[in-house]
Write a protein that holds these residues in place. Structure first.
Motif, PDB file in Angstrom:
ATOM      1  N   PHE A   6       0.821  -1.210   0.000  1.00 49.89           N
ATOM      2  CA  PHE A   6       0.000   0.000   0.000  1.00 49.89           C
ATOM      3  C   PHE A   6       0.861   1.268   0.000  1.00 49.89           C
ATOM      4  CE2 PHE A   6      -2.155   3.386   2.374  1.00 49.89           C
ATOM      5  CZ  PHE A   6      -3.322   3.516   1.634  1.00 49.89           C
ATOM      6  N   GLY A   7       1.856   1.304   0.863  1.00 47.61           N
ATOM      7  CA  GLY A   7       2.716   2.480   0.954  1.00 47.61           C
ATOM      8  C   GLY A   7       3.508   2.713  -0.316  1.00 47.61           C
ATOM      9  N   LEU A   8       3.930   1.620  -0.949  1.00 44.35           N
ATOM     10  CA  LEU A   8       4.690   1.762  -2.195  1.00 44.35           C
ATOM     11  C   LEU A   8       3.811   2.314  -3.314  1.00 44.35           C
ATOM     12  CD1 LEU A   8       7.523   1.277  -3.270  1.00 44.35           C
ATOM     13  CD2 LEU A   8       6.798  -1.004  -3.996  1.00 44.35           C
ATOM     14  N   GLU A   9       2.590   1.832  -3.370  1.00 42.21           N
ATOM     15  CA  GLU A   9       1.651   2.340  -4.383  1.00 42.21           C
ATOM     16  C   GLU A   9       1.351   3.826  -4.157  1.00 42.21           C
ATOM     17  OE1 GLU A   9       0.030   1.182  -7.098  1.00 42.21           O
ATOM     18  OE2 GLU A   9       1.342  -0.569  -6.998  1.00 42.21           O
ATOM     19  N   MET A  10       1.178   4.187  -2.897  1.00 38.58           N
ATOM     20  CA  MET A  10       0.908   5.584  -2.587  1.00 38.58           C
ATOM     21  C   MET A  10       2.092   6.469  -2.978  1.00 38.58           C
ATOM     22  SD  MET A  10      -0.449   7.212   0.996  1.00 38.58           S
ATOM     23  CE  MET A  10       0.937   6.560   1.945  1.00 38.58           C
ATOM     24  N   SER A  11       3.295   5.977  -2.730  1.00 39.73           N
ATOM     25  CA  SER A  11       4.496   6.736  -3.099  1.00 39.73           C
ATOM     26  C   SER A  11       4.611   6.843  -4.620  1.00 39.73           C
ATOM     27  CB  SER A  11       5.743   6.055  -2.532  1.00 39.73           C
ATOM     28  OG  SER A  11       5.668   5.981  -1.125  1.00 39.73           O
ATOM     29  N   LYS A  12       4.268   5.772  -5.314  1.00 39.58           N
ATOM     30  CA  LYS A  12       4.318   5.802  -6.779  1.00 39.58           C
ATOM     31  C   LYS A  12       3.364   6.855  -7.319  1.00 39.58           C
ATOM     32  CE  LYS A  12       1.914   3.120  -9.312  1.00 39.58           C
ATOM     33  NZ  LYS A  12       1.280   1.979 -10.010  1.00 39.58           N
ATOM     34  N   ARG A  13       2.144   6.916  -6.746  1.00 35.49           N
ATOM     35  CA  ARG A  13       1.181   7.928  -7.200  1.00 35.49           C
ATOM     36  C   ARG A  13       1.692   9.333  -6.915  1.00 35.49           C
ATOM     37  NH1 ARG A  13      -2.705   3.934  -5.564  1.00 35.49           N
ATOM     38  NH2 ARG A  13      -2.765   4.776  -3.446  1.00 35.49           N
ATOM     39  N   ALA A  14       2.382   9.505  -5.794  1.00 35.65           N
ATOM     40  CA  ALA A  14       2.951  10.813  -5.472  1.00 35.65           C
ATOM     41  C   ALA A  14       3.993  11.208  -6.514  1.00 35.65           C
ATOM     42  CB  ALA A  14       3.566  10.796  -4.076  1.00 35.65           C
ATOM     43  N   LEU A  15       4.833  10.237  -6.900  1.00 32.47           N
ATOM     44  CA  LEU A  15       5.833  10.511  -7.934  1.00 32.47           C
ATOM     45  C   LEU A  15       5.168  10.888  -9.259  1.00 32.47           C
ATOM     46  CD1 LEU A  15       8.447   7.661  -7.309  1.00 32.47           C
ATOM     47  CD2 LEU A  15       8.845  10.120  -7.061  1.00 32.47           C
ATOM     48  N   GLN A  16       4.151  10.134  -9.627  1.00 31.92           N
ATOM     49  CA  GLN A  16       3.461  10.402 -10.892  1.00 31.92           C
ATOM     50  C   GLN A  16       2.791  11.775 -10.865  1.00 31.92           C
ATOM     51  OE1 GLN A  16       0.898   6.959 -10.915  1.00 31.92           O
ATOM     52  NE2 GLN A  16       2.283   5.798 -12.278  1.00 31.92           N
ATOM     53  N   THR A  17       2.193  12.101  -9.716  1.00 35.45           N
ATOM     54  CA  THR A  17       1.501  13.390  -9.603  1.00 35.45           C
ATOM     55  C   THR A  17       2.474  14.550  -9.711  1.00 35.45           C
ATOM     56  OG1 THR A  17      -0.274  12.458  -8.250  1.00 35.45           O
ATOM     57  CG2 THR A  17       0.095  14.829  -8.079  1.00 35.45           C
ATOM     58  N   GLN A  18       3.578  14.483  -8.991  1.00 37.34           N
ATOM     59  CA  GLN A  18       4.546  15.576  -9.033  1.00 37.34           C
ATOM     60  C   GLN A  18       5.230  15.657 -10.401  1.00 37.34           C
ATOM     61  OE1 GLN A  18       4.255  17.559  -6.552  1.00 37.34           O
ATOM     62  NE2 GLN A  18       2.967  16.053  -5.485  1.00 37.34           N
ATOM     63  N   GLN A  19       5.430  14.480 -11.031  1.00 43.00           N
ATOM     64  CA  GLN A  19       6.005  14.485 -12.384  1.00 43.00           C
ATOM     65  C   GLN A  19       5.058  15.177 -13.364  1.00 43.00           C
ATOM     66  OE1 GLN A  19       9.168  13.060 -13.662  1.00 43.00           O
ATOM     67  NE2 GLN A  19       8.410  14.573 -15.119  1.00 43.00           N
ATOM     68  N   THR A  20       3.758  14.878 -13.229  1.00 44.00           N
ATOM     69  CA  THR A  20       2.765  15.531 -14.088  1.00 44.00           C
ATOM     70  C   THR A  20       2.748  17.036 -13.842  1.00 44.00           C
ATOM     71  OG1 THR A  20       1.371  13.552 -14.109  1.00 44.00           O
ATOM     72  CG2 THR A  20       0.314  15.635 -14.684  1.00 44.00           C
ATOM     73  N   ALA A  21       2.805  17.433 -12.569  1.00 41.64           N
ATOM     74  CA  ALA A  21       2.816  18.861 -12.236  1.00 41.64           C
ATOM     75  C   ALA A  21       4.054  19.542 -12.817  1.00 41.64           C
ATOM     76  CB  ALA A  21       2.763  19.046 -10.722  1.00 41.64           C
ATOM     77  N   LEU A  22       5.206  18.846 -12.766  1.00 41.15           N
ATOM     78  CA  LEU A  22       6.421  19.409 -13.362  1.00 41.15           C
ATOM     79  C   LEU A  22       6.292  19.543 -14.869  1.00 41.15           C
ATOM     80  CD1 LEU A  22       9.129  17.500 -11.274  1.00 41.15           C
ATOM     81  CD2 LEU A  22       8.862  19.982 -11.377  1.00 41.15           C
ATOM     82  N   ASN A  23       5.657  18.560 -15.501  1.00 39.57           N
ATOM     83  CA  ASN A  23       5.458  18.621 -16.955  1.00 39.57           C
ATOM     84  C   ASN A  23       4.548  19.788 -17.341  1.00 39.57           C
ATOM     85  OD1 ASN A  23       7.087  16.395 -17.354  1.00 39.57           O
ATOM     86  ND2 ASN A  23       5.376  14.942 -17.356  1.00 39.57           N
ATOM     87  N   ILE A  24       3.504  20.005 -16.545  1.00 41.41           N
ATOM     88  CA  ILE A  24       2.592  21.121 -16.805  1.00 41.41           C
ATOM     89  C   ILE A  24       3.321  22.452 -16.651  1.00 41.41           C
ATOM     90  CG2 ILE A  24       0.530  22.318 -15.963  1.00 41.41           C
ATOM     91  CD1 ILE A  24      -0.525  19.521 -15.115  1.00 41.41           C
ATOM     92  N   THR A  25       4.143  22.554 -15.616  1.00 39.29           N
ATOM     93  CA  THR A  25       4.929  23.773 -15.416  1.00 39.29           C
ATOM     94  C   THR A  25       5.881  24.003 -16.582  1.00 39.29           C
ATOM     95  OG1 THR A  25       4.810  23.466 -13.020  1.00 39.29           O
ATOM     96  CG2 THR A  25       6.483  24.978 -13.844  1.00 39.29           C
ATOM     97  N   GLY A  26       6.514  22.935 -17.058  1.00 40.97           N
ATOM     98  CA  GLY A  26       7.391  23.052 -18.211  1.00 40.97           C
ATOM     99  C   GLY A  26       6.640  23.485 -19.461  1.00 40.97           C
ATOM    100  N   HIS A  27       5.411  22.991 -19.613  1.00 32.00           N
ATOM    101  CA  HIS A  27       4.567  23.389 -20.749  1.00 32.00           C
ATOM    102  C   HIS A  27       4.245  24.877 -20.666  1.00 32.00           C
ATOM    103  CE1 HIS A  27       1.800  22.909 -24.032  1.00 32.00           C
ATOM    104  NE2 HIS A  27       0.729  23.198 -23.306  1.00 32.00           N
ATOM    105  N   ASN A  28       3.950  25.373 -19.468  1.00 36.32           N
ATOM    106  CA  ASN A  28       3.689  26.803 -19.285  1.00 36.32           C
ATOM    107  C   ASN A  28       4.911  27.643 -19.652  1.00 36.32           C
ATOM    108  OD1 ASN A  28       1.070  26.397 -18.388  1.00 36.32           O
ATOM    109  ND2 ASN A  28       1.632  26.399 -16.227  1.00 36.32           N
ATOM    110  N   ILE A  29       6.071  27.211 -19.172  1.00 30.75           N
ATOM    111  CA  ILE A  29       7.298  27.964 -19.444  1.00 30.75           C
ATOM    112  C   ILE A  29       7.594  27.969 -20.941  1.00 30.75           C
ATOM    113  CG2 ILE A  29       9.797  27.977 -19.090  1.00 30.75           C
ATOM    114  CD1 ILE A  29       9.254  26.890 -16.258  1.00 30.75           C
ATOM    115  N   SER A  30       7.388  26.838 -21.591  1.00 31.80           N
ATOM    116  CA  SER A  30       7.652  26.736 -23.027  1.00 31.80           C
ATOM    117  C   SER A  30       6.768  27.676 -23.832  1.00 31.80           C
ATOM    118  CB  SER A  30       7.430  25.294 -23.499  1.00 31.80           C
ATOM    119  OG  SER A  30       8.305  24.403 -22.827  1.00 31.80           O
ATOM    120  N   ASN A  31       5.551  27.934 -23.329  1.00 30.15           N
ATOM    121  CA  ASN A  31       4.590  28.768 -24.069  1.00 30.15           C
ATOM    122  C   ASN A  31       4.439  30.156 -23.473  1.00 30.15           C
ATOM    123  OD1 ASN A  31       3.063  27.015 -26.235  1.00 30.15           O
ATOM    124  ND2 ASN A  31       3.369  25.692 -24.451  1.00 30.15           N
TER     125      ASN A  31
END
Length: 513
Positions: A6-31
């Motif tokens: 359970f804890g590993l899955e929760m950590s994986k989702r946290a990684l995916q969420t922050q990675q997505t947020a970083l990608n969105i921020t990069g998209h904003n900066i690019s545009n």
């Protein structure tokens, strides 16, 4: 008890969420410098907690985080205000441009203008009154009169050419409105398919908003967006675009994914520039009816108001500026012709008996009333300048020529002449009448410039307000990068920790040391 992983899955989702947020921020900066781009932000939400049974008690335990949606940061009210001010600014900018061209057309004051030709015409009569027996003075009067008539013809032709030019612009703008209508409809279809599939196509929505902004240059635009009741488990929108007057609630240009409503493509203009293009609906319940474009909004409305509906006289300048200007010039040409002719026929000319046979000085080329387009000097006088009536008792006293010359400053001394201040020309003199018309043009041009400048300020304020909400702020995005990067690092550390815990279970439990 929760799963071992359970804890590993929760950590994986946290990684995916922050990675997505970083990608969105990069998209904003690019545009950050992309025109029409809207800043995007992750809608990060806590996941539905797990329910655990703990010694007979039910207990909720957090399951971590995920990105539910990626949202555009938009404010519908600010968008509406921006498009409203943009339509107003485009109206006054187009009007300012047209009035500037009209000022160039009349070319006042200058040595090559109607007022200068009028002065020279009256001065020629004044000179003739002093020397009515001089053939040269008579020829000068005829030359000045012919020049005056040519200037009237030129002004009338210039007005017609300007109307044709505005009509061409109106035809192009009608086509542009229809093109925008089709583009918005096509984007609505793409966006709706994506929303039904559970996506939120932000970049397509930006493209649609940019087209609506362009449409607001031509006409007043209102967007009404609502939730589609056919879909209760997801967000699917209905997007409608209204144009024209806010008081007209049925002028829909685009009705979601239904067929885009069209403006009627005008028939081809004739060689004389007519018929002028009308702005009517081609499809929908309003087919064949004029589009209510509202007041003082959009380049299309400005050009219509300047051009006028047609060449029918007696049109108010608010809706037919050039037609109204032509009316004034026609009135001036007719007034001068009638006044000069009335005085001329009262006079005596050399060799003409009886006096009733004295010809008109000005005549028309064609039928109808004398206008700026058809006024001309009587050819009988050109052929024989001695037929110009100059005297009252006899042709040599010059009284009639003096009376005609005095028309430049007024006609109150000539009670037997029907054309007075209460007649055709409502002014103290022809000079005052034309001067008032030119002054009015100058005031209108100044008003258009003031209004355009005022709208520039309002539009710039609304643009800045919209950019504050929707634009990319690089300082803010850098802050977000640091924030999401720190969260990503913490989530990665959590994965490492969970890995160590699982390693202890797998490798360490049950081993005797």
């Amino acid at each position: 008890m929760s799963s071992t992983f359970f804890g590993l899955e929760m950590s994986k989702r946290a990684l995916q969420t922050q990675q997505t947020a970083l990608n969105i921020t990069g998209h904003n900066i690019s545009n950050s410098n992309t025109k029409g781009y809207t800043r995007q932000t992750p809608n990060i939400q806590a996941m539905t907690p797990d329910i655990l049974n703990n010694m007979g008690n039910r207990m909720s335990i957090g399951a971590g985080v995920n990105v539910k949606t990626i949202e555009r940061v938009r404010d519908a009210f600010v968008d509406r205000q921006y498009r409203w001010e943009n339509s107003n600014q485009q109206y006054w900018a187009a009007r300012e441009d047209s009035l500037g061209k009209i000022e160039g057309l009349v070319n006042e004051p200058s040595d090559y203008s109607l007022s200068d030709d009028l002065d020279q015409f009256w001065n020629a009569w004044s000179d003739l009154s002093k020397n009515p027996e001089n053939l040269g003075s008579r020829s000068v009067v005829l030359e000045r009169a012919a020049t005056l008539a040519d200037t009237f013809h030129h002004l009338d032709q210039q007005i017609t050419e300007m109307q044709k030019g505005l009509d061409s612009e109106i035809r192009v703008e009608i086509k542009q409105v229809n093109d925008y209508s089709n583009q918005i409809k096509s984007l609505n279809e793409q966006i709706k398919r994506a929303e039904i599939a559970g996506d939120n196509p932000n970049d397509l929505k930006d493209k649609r908003d940019a087209i609506v902004d362009e449409l607001s240059n031509l006409v007043n635009v209102r967007v009404v967006e609502s939730k589609d009741p056919s879909y209760t488990d997801r967000d699917v929108s209905i997007y409608k675009v209204y144009i024209g007057s806010d008081s007209a609630s049925d002028q829909i240009l685009v009705d979601d994914t239904n067929a885009a409503y069209q403006l009627a493509e005008p028939t081809a203009a004739g060689s004389d520039g007519l018929p002028f293009a009308d702005v009517k609906w081609a499809t929908g319940s309003l087919a064949g009816k004029p589009v209510n474009l509202g007041e003082n909004q959009g380049k299309l409305k400005a050009n219509l108001n300047m051009r006028g509906p047609d060449n029918t006289p007696s049109q108010p300048k608010e809706s037919a500026y050039l037609v109204n200007l032509r009316d004034k010039i026609n009135e001036l040409a007719k007034g001068i012709a009638e006044a000069v002719n009335d005085l001329h026929k009262l006079g005596k000319a050399k060799g003409i008996t009886p006096p009733s046979d004295v010809p008109d000085f000005f005549v028309k080329d064609g039928t109808g009333e004398i206008t700026a387009a058809n006024i001309k000097v009587n050819s009988d006088l050109k052929n024989d300048p001695w037929k110009i009536a100059t005297g009252k008792t006899n042709y040599g006293d010059g009284e009639i020529a003096k009376a005609i010359a005095s028309l430049s400053s007024g006609w109150e001394d000539y009670e037997n002449i029907t054309l007075k201040a209460d007649g055709t020309i409502k002014a103290a003199s022809f000079g005052d009448y034309y001067g008032a018309a030119i002054a009015e043009l100058g005031v209108d041009a100044q008003q258009a410039t003031r209004m355009r400048k005022g709208q520039d300020v309002l539009l710039n304020n609304m643009y800045n307000q919209r950019e504050t909400i929707s634009g990319v702020n690089l300082d803010e995005e850098i802050t977000n990068l640091i924030k999401y990067q720190k969260s990503y690092t913490a989530a990665a550390r959590m994965v490492t920790m969970m890995d160590d815990m699982l390693d202890t279970i797998v490798r360490g439990m049950g081993i005797t040391r």
